[in-house]
Structure formats: structure tokens, C-alpha cells
Design an enzyme around this catalytic site. Structure first.
Site, PDB file in Angstrom:
ATOM      1  N   HIS A  78       0.894  -1.232  -0.103  1.00 13.94           N
ATOM      2  CA  HIS A  78       0.057  -0.076   0.015  1.00 13.94           C
ATOM      3  C   HIS A  78       0.853   1.274   0.015  1.00 13.94           C
ATOM      4  O   HIS A  78       0.874   2.116   1.116  1.00 13.94           O
ATOM      5  CB  HIS A  78      -0.673  -0.018   1.325  1.00 13.94           C
ATOM      6  CG  HIS A  78      -2.112   0.879   1.362  1.00 13.94           C
ATOM      7  ND1 HIS A  78      -2.034   2.343   1.243  1.00 13.94           N
ATOM      8  CD2 HIS A  78      -3.238   0.660   1.508  1.00 13.94           C
ATOM      9  CE1 HIS A  78      -3.148   2.751   1.522  1.00 13.94           C
ATOM     10  NE2 HIS A  78      -4.042   1.844   1.559  1.00 13.94           N
ATOM     11  N   GLU A 132      -0.832   1.405  -5.361  1.00 13.63           N
ATOM     12  CA  GLU A 132      -0.719   0.010  -4.611  1.00 13.63           C
ATOM     13  C   GLU A 132      -0.545  -1.271  -5.506  1.00 13.63           C
ATOM     14  O   GLU A 132      -1.399  -1.163  -6.494  1.00 13.63           O
ATOM     15  CB  GLU A 132      -1.787  -0.118  -3.804  1.00 13.63           C
ATOM     16  CG  GLU A 132      -1.999   1.101  -2.824  1.00 13.63           C
ATOM     17  CD  GLU A 132      -3.434   1.081  -2.122  1.00 13.63           C
ATOM     18  OE1 GLU A 132      -3.641   0.158  -1.700  1.00 13.63           O
ATOM     19  OE2 GLU A 132      -3.708   2.259  -1.701  1.00 13.63           O
TER      20      GLU A 132
END
Ligand code: TA6
Length: 293
Positions: free
Chosen positions: A162, A264
Site C-alpha cells: 500500500h 498500490e
């Protein structure tokens, strides 16, 4: 990092362990780049290639405590991505990892962290596993999450690296390479078609289902493009909470959204049951390679 960490131990010429609040951080200092990696969460906090501003954004209000996820860096979302189960984004980002190995040479430094099941992980996800996080630091950064099923039954997972990127001004930044089709998380996952070039003017939270091989984020005020190449993914998520979202987060400054963008490397699934299945002894790698041009 803002406050002054204390050195706990020197492991090699380029690798030390420092402590911040109750978090231990592997600090890498190499002529090609510096990096900080928190053992809490296996969470990369900083990556600065020589002569560059940090490529990774870390919230000025990030909290470094063992029961919390750190705002910014590269949270490891595993064994699920999102809010399809609790805790949100899985337990890997709030669990203590351990240092497995470190190596260094003229090209850079490799850090390997490890995580296995324990009574806390078994309480929320009843499976045995071995996770390894390989972090290669040189003029590029490569982060690889390698997960192996050490149980005697299959299990399913989803995941994301992320990454929060540090950009001078979101208003000037254009992202390319995400592809066109996306599921809009702000509209219950509705499938939509987007544009080749993304210049944000409001909050976005999207799962792009057909990203191209290379994603680029322009960062003109830092005179650079951030180049991202992912592997093992089935999608790429883009997220910026914008002003209202930033104001709603205690660990983010109200204007924090102006200097960050999450892009991400994601293996996305809409439920635990539809995640990717790994048989006993099978393993899987999800990676992201980040460089600046
Ligand atoms: O990856 C995007 C996302 O899932 C968003 O929906 C947003 O909530 C973000 O992650 C941050 O999640 P967190 O649990 O760290 O607040």
C-alpha cells in the site's frame, strides 16, 4: 523521521537498529540510498535515493505504537486487503516482524523480514504461514512479499503493498499507466471507465483492473517522475483521501493529502472466500519496484 531515534545496535557498515517510541526500526545508510524499515508491521517508512527527496510519504502525525498501523510508508496489507474482514487490511501491518537476514555490497542493501503464525494471528485467521518480506535498497527500491502455506490445508488471501508516495503538490501531479477500467470503491465497487491520465481534484479510491506494466506519477516540483513496476498483482489501487478525508484522520495533518498519493500493487478480492488459494507448501510473491527518473 521527525523525532530523534536512539541507536540500539549496529549490525553492519550500512545497517543499524534504532528505536522510536516502542518501535524498532532497521536503518539503512548506503551511498546509493537510505531507508528506514519498521519491524512493527514490516513497514518501510522512508526511501531516499542519493540526492533525492524521500520517494515515500510518511505522515507528520504518524503514530509509532505496537497496536496501531503507521500512516504512510508501505503498509503490508495481508492476508487480506480492505475491510472484507477485521482488522482492516489484515494483521501483517500491525504485527511485529523479525529480521531474518541483511546483506550489503557496492550496489545496495538487502533486508529480509519474517513473520509466522502465533496465537494472535491464529485468533483472527486460523492458518499456519511463513511470510518473508525482501526489501532491496539501491538506486531503486524493490519490495517483495513472499507468502508460503505451511498449513496442512489450503487457504485463501488477498494483499497489497500500500505504497504512499511523496509528491510536492497533488494539484500538479499526473498519474499514467493505471489502465482504463476500475472498480470505484466510493460507489460500492461499480465498474467504470477512466482516463489515460489522472490529475486529481477530489478524493479517489479505485481498484484498476488492467494496469499497464509501468505506472508513472509525475512530481514536477521535485523535478522527477516516480516509476512503479508491479508483479504478482491482479490490479492497482489508487487512493487519496482529499481534504475531508485527511481532516477525519487523527494521524494525518488536515493538508496531508496535498503531498501524498497511494498507488498500490494489489491482489484484490471482494471477499475472503474469493481470494487466491494456496495449497500446502505453495508460495506466492507480490512485488513492487520503485525508481525515480
Ligand atoms: O487502499 C485504499 C484504502 O483501502 C482506502 O479505502 C482507505 O481507507 C485506505 O486504504 C487507508 O486505509 P486505513 O485502514 O489505513 O485507514
Amino acid at each position: 523521521m521527525e523525532n530523534h531515534p536512539s541507536t540500539v545496535s549496529v549490525l553492519a557498515d550500512c545497517v543499524t537498529i534504532v528505536e522510536m517510541d516502542d518501535i524498532k526500526v532497521v536503518r539503512v545508510s548506503h551511498p546509493k540510498a537510505t531507508a528506514d524499515i519498521s519491524l512493527h508491521g514490516g513497514h518501510l517508512l522512508s526511501f531516499k535515493p542519493a540526492g533525492q527527496e524521500d520517494v515515500i510519504w510518511l505522515s507528520e502525525k504518524a503514530e509509532f505504537h505496537s497496536d496501531k498501523a503507521i500512516r504512510g510508508g508501505i503498509p503490508i496489507c495481508w492476508p487480506w486487503f480492505g475491510r472484507i474482514a477485521a482488522p482492516a487490511h489484515g494483521f501483517a501491518r500491525t504485527t511485529q516482524w523479525h529480521l531474518v537476514e541483511h546483506r550489503e555490497n557496492d550496489h545496495g542493501v538487502m533486508i529480509c523480514l519474517g513473520l509466522e503464525e502465533d496465537e494472535n494471528t491464529l485468533a483472527v485467521w486460523p492458518f499456519s504461514f511463513q511470510a518473508r518480506l525482501y526489501i532491496d535498497i539501491s538506486d531503486k527500491l524493490k519490495v517483495t512479499l513472499d507468502v508460503r502455506n505451511t498449513d496442512d490445508k489450503p487457504w485463501r488471501f488477498s494483499a497489497a503493498l500500500h505504497s504512499y508516495f511523496n509528491i510536492a503538490n497533488i494539484a500538479d501531479s499526473v498519474t499514467t499507466g493505471m489502465g482504463l477500467e476500475y472498480r470505484d470503491s466510493l460507489q460500492d465497487g461499480k465498474v467504470c471507465q477512466g482516463l489515460q491520465q489522472l490529475r486529481l481534484t477530489d478524493t479517489v479510491d479505485r481498484v484498476y483492473t488492467k494496469p499497464t506494466e509501468t505506472i508513472q506519477i509525475s512530481d514536477p516540483q521535485h523535478a522527477r517522475n516516480i516509476v512503479i513496476k508491479n508483479q504478482g498483482h491482479n490490479s492497482a489501487v489508487i487512493w487519496n483521501p482529499w481534504q475531508q478525508g485527511s481532516q477525519g484522520m487523527a494521524d494525518m495533518a488536515d493538508d496531508g493529502y496535498q503531498t501524498m498519493l497511494c498507488v498500490e500493487s494489489t491482489y484484490h478480492a471482494t471477499s475472503l472466500e474469493t481470494g487466491l488459494e494456496l495449497q500446502p507448501e505453495q508460495s506466492y510473491q507480490l512485488s513492487t519496484e520503485i525508481s525515480v527518473q
